[in-house]
Scaffold this motif. Structure first.
Motif, PDB file in Angstrom:
ATOM      1  N   GLN A 186       0.714  -1.245  -0.029  1.00 41.15           N
ATOM      2  CA  GLN A 186       0.073  -0.016   0.072  1.00 41.15           C
ATOM      3  C   GLN A 186       0.920   1.145   0.015  1.00 41.15           C
ATOM      4  O   GLN A 186       1.995   1.376   0.387  1.00 41.15           O
ATOM      5  N   VAL A 187       0.503   2.133  -0.704  1.00 39.08           N
ATOM      6  CA  VAL A 187       1.383   3.411  -0.944  1.00 39.08           C
ATOM      7  C   VAL A 187       0.634   4.939  -0.625  1.00 39.08           C
ATOM      8  O   VAL A 187      -0.629   4.803  -0.935  1.00 39.08           O
ATOM      9  N   ALA A 188       1.279   5.560  -0.082  1.00 32.92           N
ATOM     10  CA  ALA A 188       0.871   7.329   0.030  1.00 32.92           C
ATOM     11  C   ALA A 188       2.124   7.940   0.381  1.00 32.92           C
ATOM     12  O   ALA A 188       3.106   7.475   0.915  1.00 32.92           O
ATOM     13  N   GLN A 189       1.952   9.271  -0.064  1.00 31.55           N
ATOM     14  CA  GLN A 189       3.191  10.287   0.109  1.00 31.55           C
ATOM     15  C   GLN A 189       3.472  10.057   1.586  1.00 31.55           C
ATOM     16  O   GLN A 189       2.438  10.205   2.496  1.00 31.55           O
ATOM     17  N   ILE A 190       4.707  10.072   1.963  1.00 37.62           N
ATOM     18  CA  ILE A 190       5.255   9.932   3.412  1.00 37.62           C
ATOM     19  C   ILE A 190       5.120  11.141   4.394  1.00 37.62           C
ATOM     20  O   ILE A 190       5.161  11.050   5.471  1.00 37.62           O
ATOM     21  N   THR A 191       4.959  12.413   3.472  1.00 39.23           N
ATOM     22  CA  THR A 191       4.704  13.568   4.411  1.00 39.23           C
ATOM     23  C   THR A 191       3.121  13.721   4.813  1.00 39.23           C
ATOM     24  O   THR A 191       2.906  13.947   6.077  1.00 39.23           O
ATOM     25  N   ASP A 192       2.291  13.873   3.751  1.00 39.06           N
ATOM     26  CA  ASP A 192       1.205  14.233   3.974  1.00 39.06           C
ATOM     27  C   ASP A 192      -0.183  13.091   4.062  1.00 39.06           C
ATOM     28  O   ASP A 192      -1.351  13.320   4.019  1.00 39.06           O
ATOM     29  N   ARG A 193       0.370  12.135   3.584  1.00 38.44           N
ATOM     30  CA  ARG A 193      -0.397  10.769   3.325  1.00 38.44           C
ATOM     31  C   ARG A 193      -1.271  11.020   1.966  1.00 38.44           C
ATOM     32  O   ARG A 193      -2.195  10.381   1.851  1.00 38.44           O
ATOM     33  N   GLY A 194      -0.806  12.016   1.101  1.00 38.53           N
ATOM     34  CA  GLY A 194      -1.476  12.268   0.053  1.00 38.53           C
ATOM     35  C   GLY A 194      -1.063  11.486  -1.185  1.00 38.53           C
ATOM     36  O   GLY A 194      -0.537  10.536  -0.836  1.00 38.53           O
ATOM     37  N   GLU A 195      -1.299  11.868  -2.323  1.00 41.17           N
ATOM     38  CA  GLU A 195      -1.020  11.011  -3.625  1.00 41.17           C
ATOM     39  C   GLU A 195       0.329  10.663  -3.555  1.00 41.17           C
ATOM     40  O   GLU A 195       1.587  11.281  -3.268  1.00 41.17           O
ATOM     41  N   PRO A 196       0.651   9.311  -3.936  1.00 47.11           N
ATOM     42  CA  PRO A 196       1.887   8.800  -3.957  1.00 47.11           C
ATOM     43  C   PRO A 196       2.797   9.340  -5.176  1.00 47.11           C
ATOM     44  O   PRO A 196       2.901   8.632  -6.141  1.00 47.11           O
ATOM     45  N   ASP A 197       3.267  10.379  -5.254  1.00 47.45           N
ATOM     46  CA  ASP A 197       3.754  11.071  -6.526  1.00 47.45           C
ATOM     47  C   ASP A 197       5.329  11.429  -6.075  1.00 47.45           C
ATOM     48  O   ASP A 197       5.855  10.750  -5.645  1.00 47.45           O
ATOM     49  N   ARG A 198       5.876  12.401  -6.687  1.00 43.09           N
ATOM     50  CA  ARG A 198       7.567  12.574  -6.681  1.00 43.09           C
ATOM     51  C   ARG A 198       7.855  13.648  -5.567  1.00 43.09           C
ATOM     52  O   ARG A 198       8.777  14.026  -5.606  1.00 43.09           O
ATOM     53  N   GLN A 199       6.793  13.828  -4.607  1.00 43.35           N
ATOM     54  CA  GLN A 199       7.219  15.020  -3.556  1.00 43.35           C
ATOM     55  C   GLN A 199       8.540  14.503  -2.693  1.00 43.35           C
ATOM     56  O   GLN A 199       9.501  14.367  -3.141  1.00 43.35           O
ATOM     57  N   ALA A 200       8.039  13.871  -1.296  1.00 44.45           N
ATOM     58  CA  ALA A 200       9.147  13.575  -0.550  1.00 44.45           C
ATOM     59  C   ALA A 200       9.809  12.298  -0.909  1.00 44.45           C
ATOM     60  O   ALA A 200      10.928  12.111  -0.583  1.00 44.45           O
ATOM     61  N   PHE A 201       8.859  11.483  -1.506  1.00 43.47           N
ATOM     62  CA  PHE A 201       9.658  10.198  -1.644  1.00 43.47           C
ATOM     63  C   PHE A 201       9.045   9.796  -3.258  1.00 43.47           C
ATOM     64  O   PHE A 201       8.014  10.085  -3.810  1.00 43.47           O
TER      65      PHE A 201
END
Length: 251
Positions: free
Chosen positions: A198-213
């Protein structure tokens, strides 16, 4: 490209639950999962899955939902009879829906007695349902205070202690970031015992995109390693679900 799964408890919430299955199919997902489907008629879900040719990847056990219910009790001493009863109900639902995985939640507990209880309940579960894939998931203690299974090494130890072909780990990148601070390193140690991601962006639990990870790079890594399971989006859309689905195209 991985096989992408939509968590319908988190995504497409702008729509009634049954309509989310069709929305996920239209968006290009390969499967759906739902944490607690028990308030919806099982046959109605089956009909929608069939109509849109969508497999059910995963549901959670036990039945209660997040609105005030306990987060499982597989590790709670004294509730073994309740676990047995509710596991049987969840298993019926999983089989009716054709769910690939049934996630067993340990609940709030601590200490050696809790570990022994979890092992005992899991041994019973794998024996009762040898044809059903079962998962356990390390969940960080900030999101679920007091949750027993809050460490990945403990999760791997439990899977290896039970040593059953139908029990594996559920790997959530958001929880990995919270628990260890090292998603890729934790994945490297857990991938052998992992059946579902399971995936979510590691900072805000938003979309798993290219932001922090960098999720596109992670998806490429999963492909290169031969991971054949689903990758489920379990995240909080920053706007509407449809507006944030670019990550699927990047995968």
């Amino acid at each position: 490209m991985p096989k992408f799964c939509a968590n319908l408890t988190w995504l497409f919430t702008e729509r009634p639950f049954i309509e989310r299955i069709g929305a996920a199919a239209e968006a290009g997902f390969d499967a759906v999962e739902v944490l607690f489907p028990y308030d919806t008629n099982a046959q109605e879900i089956v009909n929608a899955l069939s109509l849109h040719q969508m497999p059910m990847a995963l549901i959670n056990c036990p039945p209660p939902n997040y609105t005030g219910g306990d987060q499982g009790w597989a590790a709670v001493p004294g509730l073994e009879a309740r676990f047995e009863r509710d596991f049987a109900r969840a298993l019926r639902y999983a089989r009716t829906l054709g769910a690939k995985h049934l996630h067993i939640m340990s609940g709030v507990a601590e200490g050696a007695d809790a570990k022994a209880t979890l092992l005992r309940n899991l041994r019973c579960a794998v024996a009762e349902a040898p044809d059903q894939s079962l998962t356990i998931e390390p969940i960080n203690s900030e999101t679920m205070p007091g949750y027993f299974l809050s460490e990945f090494d403990l999760g791997r130890e439990i899977v290896e202690t039970i040593a059953a072909p139908n029990l594996r780990l559920q790997f959530d990148t958001f929880h990995a970031a919270k628990i260890t601070g090292d998603v890729l390193g934790t994945w490297a140690r857990m991938r052998e015992v992992t059946a579902h991601v399971q995936v979510a962006q590691i900072t805000d639990r938003g979309e798993p995109d290219r932001q922090a990870f960098d999720y596109p790079a992670f998806f490429d890594q999963l492909d290169a390693e031969g991971y054949s399971g689903w990758v489920s989006g379990e995240y909080k859309p920053r706007r509407t679900t449809e507006e944030g689905l670019g990550w699927i195209m990047q995968g």
